[in-house]
Design a protein around this motif. Structure first.
Motif, mmCIF file in Angstrom:
data_model
loop_
_atom_site.group_PDB
_atom_site.id
_atom_site.type_symbol
_atom_site.label_atom_id
_atom_site.label_comp_id
_atom_site.label_asym_id
_atom_site.label_seq_id
_atom_site.Cartn_x
_atom_site.Cartn_y
_atom_site.Cartn_z
ATOM 1 N N PRO A 25 -6.870 5.246 -5.041
ATOM 2 C CA PRO A 25 -6.681 6.646 -5.381
ATOM 3 C C PRO A 25 -5.262 6.909 -5.873
ATOM 4 N N SER A 26 -5.109 7.958 -6.607
ATOM 5 C CA SER A 26 -3.802 8.341 -7.134
ATOM 6 C C SER A 26 -2.799 8.482 -5.996
ATOM 7 N N ASP A 27 -1.577 8.028 -6.243
ATOM 8 C CA ASP A 27 -0.551 8.172 -5.221
ATOM 9 C C ASP A 27 0.315 9.411 -5.457
ATOM 10 N N ARG A 28 -0.142 10.308 -6.344
ATOM 11 C CA ARG A 28 0.580 11.569 -6.533
ATOM 12 C C ARG A 28 0.547 12.357 -5.231
ATOM 13 N N MET A 71 -0.950 20.722 4.698
ATOM 14 C CA MET A 71 -1.973 20.081 3.885
ATOM 15 C C MET A 71 -1.680 18.584 3.734
ATOM 16 N N ALA A 72 -2.728 17.798 3.535
ATOM 17 C CA ALA A 72 -2.559 16.367 3.284
ATOM 18 C C ALA A 72 -1.845 16.197 1.947
ATOM 19 N N ALA A 73 -0.699 15.562 1.965
ATOM 20 C CA ALA A 73 0.068 15.341 0.733
ATOM 21 C C ALA A 73 -0.592 14.274 -0.127
ATOM 22 N N SER A 74 -1.411 13.448 0.501
ATOM 23 C CA SER A 74 -2.037 12.306 -0.166
ATOM 24 C C SER A 74 -3.459 12.149 0.370
ATOM 25 N N PRO A 75 -4.363 11.590 -0.430
ATOM 26 C CA PRO A 75 -5.673 11.279 0.136
ATOM 27 C C PRO A 75 -5.536 10.120 1.109
ATOM 28 N N GLY A 76 -6.481 9.990 2.030
ATOM 29 C CA GLY A 76 -6.419 8.855 2.935
ATOM 30 C C GLY A 76 -7.300 9.010 4.151
ATOM 31 N N LYS A 97 -1.461 2.674 -1.499
ATOM 32 C CA LYS A 97 -0.358 1.716 -1.396
ATOM 33 C C LYS A 97 0.002 1.396 0.048
ATOM 34 N N TRP A 98 -0.967 1.536 0.966
ATOM 35 C CA TRP A 98 -0.773 1.248 2.387
ATOM 36 C C TRP A 98 0.367 2.056 2.990
ATOM 37 N N ARG A 99 0.551 3.279 2.527
ATOM 38 C CA ARG A 99 1.603 4.151 3.061
ATOM 39 C C ARG A 99 1.017 5.081 4.115
ATOM 40 N N GLN A 146 3.983 -0.047 4.594
ATOM 41 C CA GLN A 146 3.675 -1.289 5.295
ATOM 42 C C GLN A 146 4.241 -2.495 4.542
ATOM 43 N N ILE A 147 4.523 -2.294 3.264
ATOM 44 C CA ILE A 147 5.081 -3.342 2.412
ATOM 45 C C ILE A 147 6.564 -3.026 2.239
ATOM 46 N N PRO A 148 7.456 -3.866 2.734
ATOM 47 C CA PRO A 148 8.884 -3.536 2.690
ATOM 48 C C PRO A 148 9.421 -3.398 1.269
ATOM 49 N N HIS A 149 10.283 -2.425 1.096
ATOM 50 C CA HIS A 149 11.000 -2.234 -0.164
ATOM 51 C C HIS A 149 12.377 -2.870 0.018
#
Length: 186
Positions: A25-28, A71-76, A97-99, A146-149
């Motif tokens: 899904p879109s990460d917007r 509100m949910a800022a992102s779907p999930g 993106k596993w956020r 979950q994925i380190p930057h």
């Protein structure tokens, strides 16, 4: 109890299938507090230190009147909806993106574990629960990856931790329409 586990397992299977099928899904992001704008948080508060027991502020506080919809800022998928002593009433949503999108200090929670949410669905209301008791009502909003930057690593105290947190204010501003944070994309 069995129904809750079944819902969580089903939600997990759906998430895995979605990822393996290549549909992400879109990460917007949408503004998580109804009617809020960038004027309602301090952009310098992310990673501000020293900050209470946690040592550093890993999110932003979006101030609003108590009871304002969150509100949910992102779907999930809701991976946790409940109470803890620091965040009070909290909701954690695993998004694209596993956020993990973390909403804390809620007055009320409107979702339950295992719910699949679309962006913009109400997850609760602004409050001052947990360690925000006695403070002005606000939503503490954090984004955990979950994925380190690795590029965000810094030497010193909390330098390693910084790789796992994104600046929610910068992420929200990046997704605002034309840089105007008073009008948000859905």
């Amino acid at each position: 109890m069995k129904r809750t586990w079944r819902r969580l397992i089903l939600a997990g299977l759906v998430a895995v299938l979605v990822l393996f099928l290549g549909f992400v899904p879109s990460d917007r992001l949408a503004m998580p507090v109804k009617g809020a704008s960038s004027a309602d948080w301090n952009p310098k508060s992310f990673w501000c230190s020293p900050w209470g027991k946690s040592g550093v502020h890993r999110g932003i506080d979006i101030f609003a009147q108590e009871g304002t919809p969150v509100m949910a800022a992102s779907p999930g998928i809701v991976v946790y909806a409940g109470y803890d002593t620091i965040g009070g009433n909290v909701v954690s949503i695993l998004g694209p993106k596993w956020r993990i999108h973390y909403y804390a200090h809620l007055k009320e929670i409107a979702v339950k574990n295992g719910d699949f949410l679309h962006r913009g669905v109400e997850v609760g209301t602004v409050g001052c629960t947990g360690n925000a008791a006695g403070k002005p009502p606000h939503l503490h909003y954090a984004i955990v990856t979950q994925i380190p930057h690795v590029r965000q690593w810094r030497g010193g105290k909390y330098g390693f931790d910084r790789m796992f947190y994104l600046d929610p204010g910068a992420e929200l501003t990046k997704h605002a329409m034309g840089g105007d944070t008073s009008k948000w994309k859905d």
